[in-house]
Enzyme design. Structure first.
Site, short mmCIF file in Angstrom:
data_model
loop_
_atom_site.label_atom_id
_atom_site.label_comp_id
_atom_site.label_asym_id
_atom_site.label_seq_id
_atom_site.Cartn_x
_atom_site.Cartn_y
_atom_site.Cartn_z
N GLY A 89 -35.63 69.60 60.50
CA GLY A 89 -35.27 68.28 60.02
C GLY A 89 -34.59 68.35 58.67
O GLY A 89 -33.99 69.37 58.30
N ASN A 94 -35.16 67.05 52.51
CA ASN A 94 -36.12 66.25 51.74
C ASN A 94 -37.51 66.30 52.37
O ASN A 94 -38.51 66.52 51.67
CB ASN A 94 -35.63 64.79 51.65
CG ASN A 94 -34.45 64.63 50.72
OD1 ASN A 94 -34.21 65.47 49.85
ND2 ASN A 94 -33.69 63.56 50.90
N THR A 95 -37.58 66.12 53.69
CA THR A 95 -38.88 66.19 54.36
C THR A 95 -39.43 67.60 54.31
O THR A 95 -40.63 67.80 54.12
CB THR A 95 -38.75 65.71 55.81
OG1 THR A 95 -38.23 64.38 55.84
CG2 THR A 95 -40.10 65.73 56.50
N GLY A 96 -38.57 68.59 54.48
CA GLY A 96 -39.02 69.98 54.41
C GLY A 96 -39.63 70.32 53.06
O GLY A 96 -40.66 71.00 52.99
N GLU A 112 -36.77 74.73 59.13
CA GLU A 112 -35.34 74.81 59.42
C GLU A 112 -34.76 73.47 59.02
O GLU A 112 -35.02 72.45 59.65
CB GLU A 112 -35.12 75.11 60.91
CG GLU A 112 -33.72 75.64 61.23
CD GLU A 112 -32.65 74.56 61.23
OE1 GLU A 112 -31.84 74.53 60.27
OE2 GLU A 112 -32.64 73.75 62.15
N CYS A 129 -27.16 70.07 61.99
CA CYS A 129 -27.44 70.64 60.67
C CYS A 129 -26.41 71.68 60.28
O CYS A 129 -26.22 71.95 59.09
CB CYS A 129 -28.84 71.23 60.64
SG CYS A 129 -29.18 72.45 61.93
#
Length: 492
Positions: free
Chosen positions: A220, A223-225, A243, A277
């Site tokens: 994803g 920012n979430t990672g 990833e 991505c």
């Protein structure tokens, strides 16, 4: 009933959720999120199922996984339509996603043996063995751009290795997640081995905060990672595979066939409406007349790209973005770049209000200072001109991300130089950035990942290595270390 926990379909106790087609507005799916208690329930089910699943032989687990592959094949048309309608991508592209899911099975089985199988080497007094063991209970967070294929790339190798799973699809693609889960149910997975929880941020936070979790596999946004990395910091006992996104450069050097180079660029920047991505976000174009001709041709061909609905005939090259909000964010990003001094070559346009149909945009940023090093997740390509190849490499590496990088050039020497100097997990030569092979690793460095690439290397983060020194008998060595005395003499 849209949650699958311990072999049962149950109703979520969290907030209600409605998923609509991002182009037509048609209601596709309705359900409720899993609340924190249901997330814990799914974890308990996965933990209880783990010992038995892990003790099965690989051949026994493989039977279930291959049965799932057969179900994908038989339900290919239906699943293709679900993915296309929910994401907005054209039917042709959704079909390639389901095909990739099917192909992932055989590739994952082969990767299991090559990457995490068993090895034994004989020694003078015994043997040294290498085996691999599953982690236990893993959480899988799925993205919305490939709601079938990308979670599948985590789930299949994790199951083969003997893990049990709690799967949370993106809140933007709950229907696809449920459809895939129903095929796993038909494949005969034992209760608790794979559990489905639907939901957004609150469900995700409850899942990643579980104490009895052995790892988390995520595809994803950066920012979430980063949030997940912070949340799991100080917990080295939990495997974390990230990833994430990229601000990917595509270098266009000398080209013999301008149309071929334009085609490659469009495939790199605008396929899936720019929602991959690995999509090219930064076009680095050599200064000069040939570069001018290339850029004019790129704008002319891109101007003809008209997004359409998933089932339009003839099929469009691109469909809608995942939501109207996502499309509007791309337009806003373009407007901000223009306000900074960017020169618009092709303005992105929303074709209809309250839909996500967005035409591609191209904007030149040469000489503009302070351009944000951020991923714009949509069909917006920024252009910079360069004078020397060394300058192009410096520009390519001028990012905190490190996912993909590409070169269009007839010169192998320049590609060899790029291979040595590029900071990216994927470096392509005369191939689109969006091309990938499941027989190779897939992932990046820097803000694009944490050095745990998926695809062929997914087996690596789904199991841990166990080394053993072994002998079927125990005898006293003929030669002892200094200071050891095993004689029968009595010490006085």
């Amino acid at each position: 009933m849209t949650l699958w926990i311990n072999g049962d379909w149950i109703t979520g106790q969290g907030a209600s959720r409605v998923k609509r087609n991002p182009v037509s507005g048609e209601v596709l799916w309705q359900g409720n999120d899993a609340d924190a208690a249901q997330v814990e329930q799914a974890c308990r089910a996965a933990r209880a199922a783990f010992p038995r699943w892990a003790r099965l032989s690989l051949a026994e687990r493989q039977v279930v996984v291959e049965r799932f592959a057969g179900l994908l094949e038989r339900n290919k048309g239906e699943l293709t339509a679900i993915i296309a309608r929910e994401t907005g991508k054209p039917r042709w592209e959704a079909a390639t996603e389901v095909t990739a899911m099917i192909n992932k099975i055989a590739i994952s089985i082969k990767a299991y043996h090559v990457r995490t199988g068993e090895q034994r080497s004989e020694m003078p007094d015994g043997a040294a063995s290498l085996r691999h063991r599953p982690h236990g209970v893993l959480a899988v967070f799925g993205p919305y751009n490939f709601p079938g294929h990308l979670p599948n790339g985590h789930i299949v190798p994790a199951l083969l290795a003997g893990n049990t799973i709690i799967f949370k699809p993106s809140e933007l693609t709950p229907w696809s997640g449920e459809a895939v889960m129903r095929l796993w149910q038909q494949a005969g997975l034992p209760p608790g081995v794979l559990n489905l929880v639907q939901g957004g941020r609150e469900t995700g936070q409850a899942l990643s905060a579980l104490e009895d979790l052995d790892g988390l596999l995520f595809t994803g946004s950066a920012n979430t990672g980063y949030q997940l990395h912070r949340q799991l910091s100080g917990q080295p006992e939990k495997i974390l595979a990230l990833e994430m996104g990229g601000n990917n450069p595509l270098i266009i050097d000398e080209v013999a066939d301008i149309d071929a180079a334009v085609h490659l660029t469009i495939q790199s920047a605008f396929v899936t409406a720019g929602q991959r991505c690995t999509c090219a976000r930064r076009l680095l174009l050599k200064s000069g007349a040939q570069g001018d001709a290339f850029l004019a041709r790129l704008v002319a061909v891109s101007q003809r790209l008209t997004p359409g609905n998933w089932d339009d005939e003839p099929q469009p090259f691109i469909g809608g973005l995942i939501s109207e909000q996502a499309a509007q964010q791309v337009v806003t990003a373009w407007q901000q770049l223009e306000a900074m001094g960017g020169r618009t070559l092709l303005a992105p346009r929303l074709l209809q209000s309250e839909t996500s149909l967005l035409t591609p945009g191209i904007i030149e940023m040469t000489g503009v200072a302070g351009v944000p090093d951020e991923e714009v997740f949509g069909p917006l390509l920024r252009v910079w001109r360069y004078d020397s190849f060394e300058e192009a490499i410096l520009m390519a590496n001028n990012t905190r991300f490190g996912l993909s990088c590409g070169l269009v050039s007839p010169e192998r020497e320049k590609f060899d130089q790029l291979l040595l100097e590029a900071r990216a997990g994927i470096v392509n030569w005369n191939k689109p950035l969006t091309g990938a092979a499941s027989t190779a690793p897939f992932g990046g460095i820097g803000a694009s990942g944490n050095h745990r690439p998926s695809a062929w290397y997914a087996a690596d983060y789904c199991a841990w290595p166990m080394a053993s020194l072994e002998s079927d008998s125990l005898t006293l060595p003929a030669t002892l270390n200094p200071g050891l005395d095993f004689s029968d003499e009595v010490v006085r």
